[in-house]
Design a protein around this motif. Structure first.
Motif, PDB file in Angstrom:
ATOM      1  N   GLY A   1     -51.831  23.497  51.665  1.00  0.00           N
ATOM      2  CA  GLY A   1     -53.203  23.082  51.374  1.00  0.00           C
ATOM      3  C   GLY A   1     -53.307  21.943  50.364  1.00  0.00           C
ATOM      4  N   ALA A   2     -52.228  21.691  49.610  1.00  0.00           N
ATOM      5  CA  ALA A   2     -52.275  20.627  48.598  1.00  0.00           C
ATOM      6  C   ALA A   2     -51.861  19.307  49.236  1.00  0.00           C
ATOM      7  CB  ALA A   2     -51.362  20.981  47.425  1.00  0.00           C
ATOM      8  N   MET A   3     -52.818  18.668  49.903  1.00  0.00           N
ATOM      9  CA  MET A   3     -52.521  17.473  50.674  1.00  0.00           C
ATOM     10  C   MET A   3     -52.254  16.289  49.742  1.00  0.00           C
ATOM     11  SD  MET A   3     -53.157  19.261  53.273  1.00  0.00           S
ATOM     12  CE  MET A   3     -52.695  18.107  54.521  1.00  0.00           C
ATOM     13  N   PRO A   4     -51.428  15.334  50.208  1.00  0.00           N
ATOM     14  CA  PRO A   4     -51.279  14.109  49.421  1.00  0.00           C
ATOM     15  C   PRO A   4     -52.647  13.419  49.283  1.00  0.00           C
ATOM     16  CG  PRO A   4     -50.161  13.925  51.565  1.00  0.00           C
ATOM     17  CD  PRO A   4     -50.640  15.328  51.438  1.00  0.00           C
ATOM     18  N   VAL A   5     -52.776  12.620  48.239  1.00  0.00           N
ATOM     19  CA  VAL A   5     -54.089  12.068  47.894  1.00  0.00           C
ATOM     20  C   VAL A   5     -54.789  11.425  49.088  1.00  0.00           C
ATOM     21  CG1 VAL A   5     -55.297  10.433  46.396  1.00  0.00           C
ATOM     22  CG2 VAL A   5     -53.315  11.707  45.524  1.00  0.00           C
ATOM     23  N   TRP A   6     -54.067  10.591  49.842  1.00  0.00           N
ATOM     24  CA  TRP A   6     -54.725   9.845  50.921  1.00  0.00           C
ATOM     25  C   TRP A   6     -55.311  10.774  51.976  1.00  0.00           C
ATOM     26  CZ3 TRP A   6     -53.044   9.882  56.113  1.00  0.00           C
ATOM     27  CH2 TRP A   6     -51.788  10.453  56.350  1.00  0.00           C
ATOM     28  N   LEU A   7     -54.711  11.965  52.143  1.00  0.00           N
ATOM     29  CA  LEU A   7     -55.112  12.876  53.201  1.00  0.00           C
ATOM     30  C   LEU A   7     -55.999  14.008  52.679  1.00  0.00           C
ATOM     31  CD1 LEU A   7     -54.606  13.311  56.202  1.00  0.00           C
ATOM     32  CD2 LEU A   7     -52.483  14.501  55.634  1.00  0.00           C
ATOM     33  N   ALA A   8     -56.093  14.128  51.356  1.00  0.00           N
ATOM     34  CA  ALA A   8     -56.874  15.227  50.776  1.00  0.00           C
ATOM     35  C   ALA A   8     -58.343  15.063  51.161  1.00  0.00           C
ATOM     36  CB  ALA A   8     -56.719  15.234  49.266  1.00  0.00           C
ATOM     37  N   PRO A   9     -58.960  16.109  51.673  1.00  0.00           N
ATOM     38  CA  PRO A   9     -60.357  15.972  52.079  1.00  0.00           C
ATOM     39  C   PRO A   9     -61.281  15.692  50.897  1.00  0.00           C
ATOM     40  CG  PRO A   9     -59.591  18.244  52.423  1.00  0.00           C
ATOM     41  CD  PRO A   9     -58.401  17.428  52.019  1.00  0.00           C
ATOM     42  N   ARG A  10     -60.892  16.180  49.714  1.00  0.00           N
ATOM     43  CA  ARG A  10     -61.649  15.893  48.491  1.00  0.00           C
ATOM     44  C   ARG A  10     -60.645  15.288  47.534  1.00  0.00           C
ATOM     45  NH1 ARG A  10     -62.059  20.985  50.466  1.00  0.00           N
ATOM     46  NH2 ARG A  10     -64.094  21.580  51.287  1.00  0.00           N
ATOM     47  N   GLN A  11     -60.904  14.069  47.083  1.00  0.00           N
ATOM     48  CA  GLN A  11     -59.874  13.380  46.296  1.00  0.00           C
ATOM     49  C   GLN A  11     -60.103  13.472  44.786  1.00  0.00           C
ATOM     50  OE1 GLN A  11     -60.458   9.875  48.692  1.00  0.00           O
ATOM     51  NE2 GLN A  11     -58.430  10.083  49.639  1.00  0.00           N
ATOM     52  N   VAL A  12     -61.348  13.293  44.384  1.00  0.00           N
ATOM     53  CA  VAL A  12     -61.653  13.349  42.947  1.00  0.00           C
ATOM     54  C   VAL A  12     -62.881  14.219  42.734  1.00  0.00           C
ATOM     55  CG1 VAL A  12     -62.221  12.017  40.866  1.00  0.00           C
ATOM     56  CG2 VAL A  12     -60.841  10.955  42.686  1.00  0.00           C
ATOM     57  N   ARG A  13     -62.814  15.094  41.733  1.00  0.00           N
ATOM     58  CA  ARG A  13     -64.033  15.804  41.340  1.00  0.00           C
ATOM     59  C   ARG A  13     -64.323  15.473  39.881  1.00  0.00           C
ATOM     60  NH1 ARG A  13     -65.811  21.606  43.427  1.00  0.00           N
ATOM     61  NH2 ARG A  13     -66.173  20.288  45.247  1.00  0.00           N
ATOM     62  N   VAL A  14     -65.537  14.955  39.644  1.00  0.00           N
ATOM     63  CA  VAL A  14     -65.927  14.615  38.283  1.00  0.00           C
ATOM     64  C   VAL A  14     -66.633  15.822  37.689  1.00  0.00           C
ATOM     65  CG1 VAL A  14     -67.104  12.942  36.822  1.00  0.00           C
ATOM     66  CG2 VAL A  14     -66.236  12.233  39.068  1.00  0.00           C
ATOM     67  N   ILE A  15     -66.156  16.252  36.528  1.00  0.00           N
ATOM     68  CA  ILE A  15     -66.663  17.485  35.923  1.00  0.00           C
ATOM     69  C   ILE A  15     -67.282  17.201  34.555  1.00  0.00           C
ATOM     70  CG2 ILE A  15     -66.010  19.779  35.084  1.00  0.00           C
ATOM     71  CD1 ILE A  15     -63.802  19.782  37.219  1.00  0.00           C
ATOM     72  N   PRO A  16     -68.613  17.184  34.461  1.00  0.00           N
ATOM     73  CA  PRO A  16     -69.260  16.979  33.161  1.00  0.00           C
ATOM     74  C   PRO A  16     -69.144  18.247  32.316  1.00  0.00           C
ATOM     75  CG  PRO A  16     -70.922  17.344  34.868  1.00  0.00           C
ATOM     76  CD  PRO A  16     -69.583  17.377  35.555  1.00  0.00           C
ATOM     77  N   ILE A  17     -68.921  18.086  31.001  1.00  0.00           N
ATOM     78  CA  ILE A  17     -68.758  19.263  30.132  1.00  0.00           C
ATOM     79  C   ILE A  17     -70.093  19.975  29.934  1.00  0.00           C
ATOM     80  CG2 ILE A  17     -68.077  20.020  27.807  1.00  0.00           C
ATOM     81  CD1 ILE A  17     -65.912  17.871  27.882  1.00  0.00           C
TER      82      ILE A  17
ATOM     83  N   MET B   1     -67.523  24.644  32.246  1.00  0.00           N
ATOM     84  CA  MET B   1     -66.489  23.689  32.639  1.00  0.00           C
ATOM     85  C   MET B   1     -65.250  24.370  33.224  1.00  0.00           C
ATOM     86  SD  MET B   1     -64.422  20.927  30.382  1.00  0.00           S
ATOM     87  CE  MET B   1     -63.412  22.150  29.596  1.00  0.00           C
ATOM     88  N   ASN B   2     -64.815  25.461  32.560  1.00  0.00           N
ATOM     89  CA  ASN B   2     -63.601  26.119  33.031  1.00  0.00           C
ATOM     90  C   ASN B   2     -63.743  26.670  34.448  1.00  0.00           C
ATOM     91  OD1 ASN B   2     -61.961  25.547  30.937  1.00  0.00           O
ATOM     92  ND2 ASN B   2     -62.450  27.420  29.772  1.00  0.00           N
ATOM     93  N   ALA B   3     -64.919  27.171  34.745  1.00  0.00           N
ATOM     94  CA  ALA B   3     -65.174  27.696  36.095  1.00  0.00           C
ATOM     95  C   ALA B   3     -65.104  26.557  37.101  1.00  0.00           C
ATOM     96  CB  ALA B   3     -66.534  28.373  36.151  1.00  0.00           C
ATOM     97  N   LYS B   4     -65.623  25.396  36.706  1.00  0.00           N
ATOM     98  CA  LYS B   4     -65.595  24.233  37.609  1.00  0.00           C
ATOM     99  C   LYS B   4     -64.167  23.767  37.859  1.00  0.00           C
ATOM    100  CE  LYS B   4     -70.149  22.561  36.303  1.00  0.00           C
ATOM    101  NZ  LYS B   4     -70.921  21.454  35.740  1.00  0.00           N
TER     102      LYS B   4
ATOM    103  N   MET C   1     -59.096  15.854  38.782  1.00  0.00           N
ATOM    104  CA  MET C   1     -60.326  16.304  38.153  1.00  0.00           C
ATOM    105  C   MET C   1     -60.586  15.382  36.970  1.00  0.00           C
ATOM    106  SD  MET C   1     -59.196  20.235  38.379  1.00  0.00           S
ATOM    107  CE  MET C   1     -57.566  19.795  38.973  1.00  0.00           C
ATOM    108  N   ALA C   2     -61.743  14.733  36.984  1.00  0.00           N
ATOM    109  CA  ALA C   2     -62.070  13.818  35.889  1.00  0.00           C
ATOM    110  C   ALA C   2     -63.106  14.507  35.011  1.00  0.00           C
ATOM    111  CB  ALA C   2     -62.612  12.510  36.446  1.00  0.00           C
ATOM    112  N   VAL C   3     -62.642  15.022  33.852  1.00  0.00           N
ATOM    113  CA  VAL C   3     -63.539  15.754  32.958  1.00  0.00           C
ATOM    114  C   VAL C   3     -64.200  14.744  32.010  1.00  0.00           C
ATOM    115  CG1 VAL C   3     -63.703  17.578  31.229  1.00  0.00           C
ATOM    116  CG2 VAL C   3     -62.048  17.776  33.133  1.00  0.00           C
ATOM    117  N   VAL C   4     -65.522  14.839  31.873  1.00  0.00           N
ATOM    118  CA  VAL C   4     -66.219  13.882  31.000  1.00  0.00           C
ATOM    119  C   VAL C   4     -67.129  14.587  30.003  1.00  0.00           C
ATOM    120  CG1 VAL C   4     -66.075  11.981  32.656  1.00  0.00           C
ATOM    121  CG2 VAL C   4     -68.054  13.491  32.736  1.00  0.00           C
TER     122      VAL C   4
END
Ligand SMILES: [Zn+2]
Ligand SMILES: [Zn+2]
Length: 608
Positions: free
Chosen positions: A500-516, A547-550, A562-565
């Motif tokens: 299930g851990a696809m390489p980046v190019w093939l990952a259906p979701r590539q980045v998730r931005v997570i606001p604190i 945040m931790n749940a996200k 995961m881009a935590v901001v």
């Protein structure tokens, strides 16, 4: 699963085959009424099929998991008895008397006498001698080989695993039997390794991961074997098609598109009717004309070849299409994405001259190897499937000379290019020999991913011709190929291969931005929009969770980045990057994140 006759007759084969006999003896001791069918070794163990008769409600009686424990106990006792395996040859009449109360064995004996099938159910060329092996009080139709005596089966390396229904001779009109699967190894350590692998395989099951990652689903109202691709699955498919198109463009293919439906005549002409009729959906009739949904794309491509006058200068002509086909697989054989009724194939047909054949064929093999490298597939076997005389005019086009010539051409091409392969007879396509590519996933599970077929029959059936340099008309050869298999089978394989851990190019979701906190939602939204504008599959998680749940949620979805901001990131225009593997990088400028993801996608890198 490989036929038992194809497995090497090594020590494991003998252990497994002997364990099957011991299991049959144990079952017969516990259930004297049981009728025995067949029990071959497999590549990891063995099975045996039994008929336990019907229960009061008239349904086939079955084994329970507790029964397996009893049978296993009984097997250990037989193993401890160190009973020698004794071989003898018997006449047909003796055999019939010996197995008088065993109807399935009677059928097998008849098969041996007439030269149809052997005691494993594999087809025979001619009548075979009838031989048996006996241990203790149990005698079975068998040609061996076996270990010396039951004590040579390592009792602590044998385990019964599961029970499944199986039709006698795989025919759903015949009685339903009870199959017990077991596994057997040289020692306890090997057994443990195998059981661990089975556990891991369960965790990696593409049906389980497909559900967790919302890749695909089935719906009863849509129908069995007809997958629905959810957005995440469709994203993967889009990437795979991009890959195929890039590679095929680079290799001189041209793309075509063809309908899902056609008149019956086309498939009569191609020979799919009647040779392939069993695997086709029944026709629909309109104004007295029968239409079929296509099980293959080939006839359409042949028609495109024939649509204009071709000269030798136009060859090789390579026509490619991700065509959707429909095949009527038996409901008992449907399995997740691996066996389905609608499938989209990485299809192409290459029309070439005999002189061009070798290079074209090897170029196709080259594509396979290129894809294997990209996906980190290290172990694979190429199987050359050839025809068998007895199938000519039935499952194979009736032209022995062409079969032999074409098979030889493929063999020579493989040998000259030093590509290892194994040859199996009587497994060809009906119009020519084929190369099946069997690959192993990261944990060693085998899949037949792709086939590559040579066709000497269809081009002439379709009157395909090109103008040769001397002005005469010649028939081209045709290569059918699908290195990326079908979307269904490839995605199923990749989900298990990568867990299930696809390489980046093939990952259906590539980045998730997570606001604190909520206060950082606006920055998160803007960042996700920037990423999306660059074609990156990104989203901001604005849910009410902590945040931790996200982060946990993103981990479950195997999102690479995961881009935590928070305050600091908003003030500096940065992100705190967490990768799927747990590594972190604080204070990464947003532009650097964009560049990183873009680079990984562009190079289809396996790196995070
Ligand atoms: Zn046997
Ligand atoms: Zn084809």
């Amino acid at each position: 699963m490989a036929k038992s006759s194809e497995l090497p007759h090594d020590d494991l084969y003998k252990i497994r085959h002997s364990a099957a006999h011991v299991m049959a003896q144990a079952v017969l001791e516990l259930y004297p009424e049981a009728k025995l069918a067949i029990g071959p070794p497999t590549s990891t163990g063995f099975y045996y099929d039994f008929d336990l008769g019907k229960d009061d409600a008239g349904k086939p009686r079955t084994f329970s998991p507790e029964d397996l424990e009893e049978i296993e106990k009984r097997m250990r006792r037989i193993i401890g008895g160190q009973h020698p395996f004794e071989f003898r040859e018997v006449s047909g009449d003796e055999a019939a008397a010996l197995f008088a109360d065993q109807p399935y064995k009677q059928e097998l004996i008849a098969g041996l006498r007439q030269g149809q099938v052997d005691e494993m159910g594999d087809e025979l060329d001619e009548p075979a001698p009838i031989t048996t092996y006996r241990q203790d009080a149990f005698e079975d139709l068998c040609k061996g080989p076996h270990v010396e005596h039951t004590g040579k089966i390592p009792g602590d390396a044998v385990k019964l695993l599961s029970i499944a229904g199986a039709y006698w001779r795989g025919d759903e009109n015949k009685p339903m039997l009870q199959r017990i699967y077991g596994t057997a190894w040289r020692n306890k350590k090997e057994l443990k390794r195998h059981l661990d692998l089975l556990e891991e395989a369960k965790l990696r099951d593409h049906r389980k991961i497909g559900k967790e990652l919302e890749i695909f689903t089935f719906d009863e109202e849509v129908g069995p074997g007809l997958p629905l691709w959810q957005p995440a699955g469709a994203a993967m498919i889009r990437e795979l098609e991009r890959l195929a198109e890039e590679v095929e463009d680079r290799n001189g293919y041209q793309r075509v598109r063809t309908p899902h439906l056609t008149k019956e005549d086309l498939f009569v002409r191609s020979g799919h009717l009647p040779y392939y009729a069993e695997s086709m959906y029944p026709p629909m009739e309109l104004d007295g004309v029968k239409y079929y949904v296509k099980p293959m794309n080939c006839p359409f491509h042949h028609k495109i070849f024939a649509s204009v006058q071709r000269s030798y200068r136009d060859l090789p002509l390579r026509l490619a299409e991700y065509g959707t086909c429909y095949r009527f697989e038996k409901s008992g054989e449907l399995f997740g994405l691996m066996r389905v009724r609608s499938l989209q194939m990485n299809d192409a047909h290459i029309y070439c001259t005999e002189e061009q054949f070798r290079d074209e064929f090897l170029a196709v093999i080259g594509l396979y190897l290129e894809y294997f490298e990209l996906f980190g597939i290290e172990r694979y076997v190429m199987r050359l499937s050839t025809h068998h005389k007895r199938g000519l005019g039935k499952k194979y086009v009736d032209n022995e000379r062409l079969w032999l010539e074409t098979e030889d051409m493929v063999r020579r091409a493989m040998q000259e290019a030093d590509i290892p392969y194994v040859e199996v007879t009587d497994e060809a396509a009906f119009y020519g020999p084929k190369i099946d590519v069997q690959i192993e996933s990261a944990i060693g599970r085998e899949f037949t991913l792709a086939t590559n077929q040579v066709d000497f029959a269809q081009p002439s059936r379709f009157d395909l011709a090109y103008v040769a340099p001397d002005g005469g008309h010649k028939t081209p050869l045709c290569i059918h190929r699908a290195p990326l298999s079908t979307h269904e089978r490839l995605v199923g394989f990749l989900l298990e291969h990568y867990a299930g851990a696809m390489p980046v190019w093939l990952a259906p979701r590539q980045v998730r931005v997570i606001p604190i906190t909520d206060e950082h939602g606006e920055y998160a939204t803007r960042l996700a929009a920037d990423l999306k504008a660059r074609g990156i599959r990104a989203e901001a998680d604005l849910a009410d969770d902590r945040m931790n749940a996200k982060i946990r949620q993103a981990q479950l979805l195997k999102i690479p980045y995961m881009a935590v901001v928070g305050d600091r990131e908003v003030a500096e225009g940065t992100v705190a990057l967490r990768r799927r593997d747990g590594s972190r990088q604080n204070g990464m400028p947003a532009a650097e994140l964009v560049a990183l993801v873009e680079e990984r996608i562009k190079t289809r890198s396996a790196e995070l």
